[in-house]
Design a protein around this motif. Sequence first.
Motif, PDB file in Angstrom:
ATOM      1  N   LYS A  91      19.379  73.555 119.285  1.00 43.72           N
ATOM      2  CA  LYS A  91      18.084  72.883 119.299  1.00 43.72           C
ATOM      3  C   LYS A  91      17.745  72.436 117.880  1.00 43.72           C
ATOM      4  N   PHE A  92      17.451  71.147 117.739  1.00 43.04           N
ATOM      5  CA  PHE A  92      17.088  70.569 116.450  1.00 43.04           C
ATOM      6  C   PHE A  92      15.707  71.047 116.027  1.00 43.04           C
ATOM      7  N   LEU A  93      15.562  71.453 114.781  1.00 43.04           N
ATOM      8  CA  LEU A  93      14.279  71.885 114.245  1.00 43.04           C
ATOM      9  C   LEU A  93      13.719  70.818 113.298  1.00 43.04           C
ATOM     10  N   TYR A  94      14.402  70.566 112.194  1.00 46.34           N
ATOM     11  CA  TYR A  94      14.013  69.497 111.269  1.00 46.34           C
ATOM     12  C   TYR A  94      15.170  69.232 110.310  1.00 46.34           C
ATOM     13  N   SER A  95      15.068  68.129 109.571  1.00 50.04           N
ATOM     14  CA  SER A  95      16.066  67.805 108.562  1.00 50.04           C
ATOM     15  C   SER A  95      15.349  67.321 107.311  1.00 50.04           C
ATOM     16  N   ASP A  96      16.037  67.423 106.188  1.00 49.05           N
ATOM     17  CA  ASP A  96      15.471  66.930 104.936  1.00 49.05           C
ATOM     18  C   ASP A  96      16.592  66.600 103.969  1.00 49.05           C
ATOM     19  N   ASN A  97      16.239  65.841 102.965  1.00 48.83           N
ATOM     20  CA  ASN A  97      17.181  65.549 101.888  1.00 48.83           C
ATOM     21  C   ASN A  97      16.938  66.545 100.781  1.00 48.83           C
ATOM     22  N   GLY A  98      17.999  66.953 100.133  1.00 50.08           N
ATOM     23  CA  GLY A  98      17.863  67.917  99.048  1.00 50.08           C
ATOM     24  C   GLY A  98      18.822  67.577  97.935  1.00 50.08           C
ATOM     25  N   GLU A  99      18.787  68.353  96.896  1.00 52.91           N
ATOM     26  CA  GLU A  99      19.696  68.175  95.776  1.00 52.91           C
ATOM     27  C   GLU A  99      20.263  69.525  95.389  1.00 52.91           C
ATOM     28  N   ASN A 100      21.463  69.499  94.867  1.00 51.30           N
ATOM     29  CA  ASN A 100      22.035  70.712  94.297  1.00 51.30           C
ATOM     30  C   ASN A 100      22.859  70.345  93.078  1.00 51.30           C
ATOM     31  N   LYS A 101      23.391  71.340  92.371  1.00 49.11           N
ATOM     32  CA  LYS A 101      24.096  71.070  91.121  1.00 49.11           C
ATOM     33  C   LYS A 101      25.471  70.442  91.341  1.00 49.11           C
ATOM     34  N   HIS A 102      26.021  70.532  92.551  1.00 48.12           N
ATOM     35  CA  HIS A 102      27.360  70.011  92.812  1.00 48.12           C
ATOM     36  C   HIS A 102      27.334  68.581  93.344  1.00 48.12           C
ATOM     37  N   SER A 103      26.241  68.163  93.874  1.00 51.14           N
ATOM     38  CA  SER A 103      26.150  66.840  94.490  1.00 51.14           C
ATOM     39  C   SER A 103      24.747  66.301  94.248  1.00 51.14           C
ATOM     40  N   SER A 104      24.655  65.022  93.977  1.00 52.09           N
ATOM     41  CA  SER A 104      23.345  64.447  93.699  1.00 52.09           C
ATOM     42  C   SER A 104      22.502  64.352  94.966  1.00 52.09           C
ATOM     43  N   SER A 105      23.142  64.326  96.111  1.00 53.70           N
ATOM     44  CA  SER A 105      22.375  64.208  97.337  1.00 53.70           C
ATOM     45  C   SER A 105      23.037  65.006  98.449  1.00 53.70           C
ATOM     46  N   ILE A 106      22.246  65.845  99.100  1.00 50.10           N
ATOM     47  CA  ILE A 106      22.729  66.565 100.264  1.00 50.10           C
ATOM     48  C   ILE A 106      21.724  66.362 101.383  1.00 50.10           C
ATOM     49  N   PHE A 107      22.160  66.637 102.583  1.00 49.33           N
ATOM     50  CA  PHE A 107      21.316  66.469 103.756  1.00 49.33           C
ATOM     51  C   PHE A 107      21.337  67.779 104.516  1.00 49.33           C
ATOM     52  N   ASN A 108      20.170  68.390 104.684  1.00 48.64           N
ATOM     53  CA  ASN A 108      20.059  69.665 105.392  1.00 48.64           C
ATOM     54  C   ASN A 108      19.552  69.424 106.805  1.00 48.64           C
ATOM     55  N   ILE A 109      20.232  70.014 107.760  1.00 46.96           N
ATOM     56  CA  ILE A 109      19.806  69.949 109.159  1.00 46.96           C
ATOM     57  C   ILE A 109      19.554  71.383 109.597  1.00 46.96           C
ATOM     58  N   ASN A 110      18.375  71.636 110.102  1.00 52.21           N
ATOM     59  CA  ASN A 110      18.001  72.978 110.534  1.00 52.21           C
ATOM     60  C   ASN A 110      17.919  73.016 112.051  1.00 52.21           C
ATOM     61  N   VAL A 111      18.570  74.013 112.618  1.00 55.76           N
ATOM     62  CA  VAL A 111      18.645  74.150 114.073  1.00 55.76           C
ATOM     63  C   VAL A 111      18.326  75.592 114.454  1.00 55.76           C
ATOM     64  N   TYR A 112      18.025  75.789 115.732  1.00 53.71           N
ATOM     65  CA  TYR A 112      17.837  77.123 116.293  1.00 53.71           C
ATOM     66  C   TYR A 112      19.093  77.536 117.045  1.00 53.71           C
ATOM     67  N   ASP A 113      19.488  78.793 116.868  1.00 50.75           N
ATOM     68  CA  ASP A 113      20.559  79.326 117.710  1.00 50.75           C
ATOM     69  C   ASP A 113      19.944  79.869 119.005  1.00 50.75           C
ATOM     70  N   ILE A 114      20.747  80.510 119.843  1.00 54.82           N
ATOM     71  CA  ILE A 114      20.233  80.963 121.139  1.00 54.82           C
ATOM     72  C   ILE A 114      19.196  82.079 121.014  1.00 54.82           C
ATOM     73  N   TYR A 115      19.133  82.724 119.843  1.00 54.16           N
ATOM     74  CA  TYR A 115      18.144  83.777 119.616  1.00 54.16           C
ATOM     75  C   TYR A 115      16.935  83.261 118.834  1.00 54.16           C
ATOM     76  N   ASN A 116      16.843  81.950 118.670  1.00 53.42           N
ATOM     77  CA  ASN A 116      15.793  81.286 117.890  1.00 53.42           C
ATOM     78  C   ASN A 116      15.821  81.639 116.401  1.00 53.42           C
ATOM     79  N   ASN A 117      16.991  82.005 115.896  1.00 49.38           N
ATOM     80  CA  ASN A 117      17.181  82.134 114.454  1.00 49.38           C
ATOM     81  C   ASN A 117      17.437  80.746 113.895  1.00 49.38           C
ATOM     82  N   VAL A 118      16.943  80.477 112.703  1.00 45.22           N
ATOM     83  CA  VAL A 118      17.165  79.177 112.073  1.00 45.22           C
ATOM     84  C   VAL A 118      18.497  79.186 111.338  1.00 45.22           C
ATOM     85  N   CYS A 119      19.307  78.151 111.582  1.00 48.75           N
ATOM     86  CA  CYS A 119      20.568  77.955 110.884  1.00 48.75           C
ATOM     87  C   CYS A 119      20.485  76.617 110.158  1.00 48.75           C
TER      88      CYS A 119
END
Length: 157
Positions: A91-119
Motif C-alpha cells: 500500500k502506497f503511503l507517500y513519496s518525496d524527493n531527498g538528498e544524500n551525500k552519495h547522490s544529488s537527488s534521491i526519491f523516497n517511496i514509503n509503503v505499508y507492509d501487511i502489518y502496517n509498518n512503514v517501509c
Amino acid sequence: MSKNVKYGLEEKKAYIFDVLKIIESENNEKFYIIVDPNGKKHLMPSKYYKNYNINVGDKIKCYIDKINCVGKLFFEPEHPYYKRNNIYKFKFLYSDNGENKHSSSIFNINVYDIYNNVCTIVEKDNKNELLYGDIVYCKLDRIKKGHLYLSLASKID
C-alpha cells in the motif's frame, strides 16, 4: 575455525531452532532463548519480531545473518509472510524527493507492509512508471532485524 562458521553453523544458511523460553534483561529488553540443532543456546532479541507470532515451544527457521569477529551470531527468523526475492503488492503511503551525500537527488517511496509498518524504498531516479495509484509493486531484497529492504519492481502478472 573460519569466521563464517561457529558451533557448526554457517553464515547465510538456515537452521531449525527450538524456542526454549523468553527472558527479560535488567534493562527490560526481552529475548528469546533459542536452541540450535547442536543443542547450543543463543539469545535473540524479541523487539524486532513482534509480528512473527513466535511462542515458547515453537520450532522456527532462522538464517545465520552474520557471525562477527568475536564469534557472536546474529539470527534472522524466517518472515511469516514475505520471502526474499519475491515481488509483492504494498500500500502506497507517500513519496518525496531527498538528498544524500552519495547522490544529488534521491526519491523516497514509503509503503505499508501487511502489518502496517512503514517501509521506505530509496531510488536514485523518480520511477513514477512503477507506481500504480494506491499500490506499489516491490521486490523483497533482504530482511534484517525484521525490517524489509525493498526495491521497485514491475507489476505481478
